[in-house]
Design an enzyme around this catalytic site. Structure first.
Site, PDB file in Angstrom:
ATOM      1  N   GLY A  46       0.834  -1.189   0.000  1.00 21.85           N
ATOM      2  CA  GLY A  46       0.000   0.000   0.000  1.00 21.85           C
ATOM      3  C   GLY A  46       0.871   1.243   0.000  1.00 21.85           C
ATOM      4  O   GLY A  46       2.032   1.194   0.414  1.00 21.85           O
ATOM      5  N   GLN A  51       3.071  10.023   1.036  1.00 19.82           N
ATOM      6  CA  GLN A  51       4.396   9.389   1.093  1.00 19.82           C
ATOM      7  C   GLN A  51       5.249   9.708  -0.126  1.00 19.82           C
ATOM      8  O   GLN A  51       6.448   9.422  -0.133  1.00 19.82           O
ATOM      9  CB  GLN A  51       4.253   7.871   1.209  1.00 19.82           C
ATOM     10  N   CYS A  95       6.276  -0.219   6.722  1.00 18.59           N
ATOM     11  CA  CYS A  95       5.856   0.972   5.977  1.00 18.59           C
ATOM     12  C   CYS A  95       7.030   1.442   5.128  1.00 18.59           C
ATOM     13  O   CYS A  95       8.158   1.494   5.612  1.00 18.59           O
ATOM     14  CB  CYS A  95       5.455   2.066   6.968  1.00 18.59           C
ATOM     15  N   LEU A  96       6.751   1.790   3.876  1.00 19.23           N
ATOM     16  CA  LEU A  96       7.827   2.237   2.993  1.00 19.23           C
ATOM     17  C   LEU A  96       8.453   3.539   3.497  1.00 19.23           C
ATOM     18  O   LEU A  96       9.581   3.859   3.133  1.00 19.23           O
ATOM     19  CB  LEU A  96       7.301   2.412   1.564  1.00 19.23           C
ATOM     20  N   HIS A 137      -3.861   1.064   7.812  1.00 22.77           N
ATOM     21  CA  HIS A 137      -2.525   1.657   7.749  1.00 22.77           C
ATOM     22  C   HIS A 137      -2.515   2.868   6.804  1.00 22.77           C
ATOM     23  O   HIS A 137      -1.981   3.932   7.138  1.00 22.77           O
ATOM     24  CB  HIS A 137      -1.538   0.577   7.288  1.00 22.77           C
ATOM     25  N   GLU A 138      -3.124   2.700   5.613  1.00 23.71           N
ATOM     26  CA  GLU A 138      -3.075   3.786   4.614  1.00 23.71           C
ATOM     27  C   GLU A 138      -3.965   4.957   5.018  1.00 23.71           C
ATOM     28  O   GLU A 138      -3.595   6.122   4.811  1.00 23.71           O
ATOM     29  CB  GLU A 138      -3.461   3.261   3.230  1.00 23.71           C
ATOM     30  N   HIS A 141      -2.198   7.134   7.332  1.00 26.44           N
ATOM     31  CA  HIS A 141      -1.277   8.064   6.662  1.00 26.44           C
ATOM     32  C   HIS A 141      -1.983   9.367   6.299  1.00 26.44           C
ATOM     33  O   HIS A 141      -1.392  10.444   6.370  1.00 26.44           O
ATOM     34  CB  HIS A 141      -0.744   7.453   5.361  1.00 26.44           C
TER      35      HIS A 141
HETATM   36 NI    NI Z   1       2.923   3.205   5.360  1.00 25.89          NI
END
Ligand code: NI
Length: 170
Positions: A46, A51, A95-96, A137-138, A141
């Site tokens: 995701g 991000q 998480c990226l 999670h997204e 963000h």
């Molecule tokens: Ni993330």
């Protein structure tokens, strides 16, 4: 098409709440495509627009990101968590934007999410699988929240210390 640069912790950009997207134009479609390329090439499941430097309310995700046959880029614009139920621990959530760190996070077991797809059609979905975690999670963000905000303060401090050390080395 190249990947976009991923904003990483502790960059404050990640902390701002995103704005609703009002007009799904050609630039947005291009951004979505690039977000997909970026997510797949970084082996993520995701990615939120915040991000990659865009403060609009857009997320992409995929239930099978590592499988080129089954992979399908899902897009949600202006997603909202309408309801959530139950509790489960995500396993090895990552998480990226939080490189080299994984943790189990307390999450809702099932979620009801509403938003619009990339054509502007309303979407309403219930999930109680892996994607329920990804959606939480997204959507976090989009509110400036990272998964490390949801772990124990001890674990978070250990990670922060490691990041500070690495920044000093650079
Ligand atoms: Ni993330």
């Amino acid at each position: 098409m190249g990947s976009l640069e991923i904003v990483t912790y502790p960059d404050k950009f990640l902390r701002q709440p995103t704005k609703p997207l009002e007009n799904i134009d050609g630039d947005v479609q291009k951004l979505i495509e690039k977000m997909g390329v970026t997510m797949y090439s970084a082996s993520g499941a995701g990615l939120a627009a915040i991000q990659v430097g865009c403060d609009k309310s857009i997320i992409v995700y995929d239930a099978f990101p590592g499988d080129e046959e089954k992979r399908f880029l899902e897009v949600l614009i202006n997603p909202k968590m309408i309801a959530s139920e139950g509790s489960r621990l995500s396993e090895n959530e990552g998480c990226l934007s939080v490189p080299d760190f994984k943790a189990d996070v307390r999450r809702a077991a099932a979620v009801l999410v509403e938003g619009v797809d990339r054509e502007g059609n309303p979407v309403r979905m219930e999930r109680d699988d892996f994607l329920a975690i990804v959606l939480q999670h997204e959507i976090d963000h989009l509110n400036g929240t990272l998964f490390i905000d949801r772990i124990s303060s001890l674990k978070r401090e250990l990670y922060k210390r490691r990041v500070r050390k690495n920044l000093r080395k650079k």
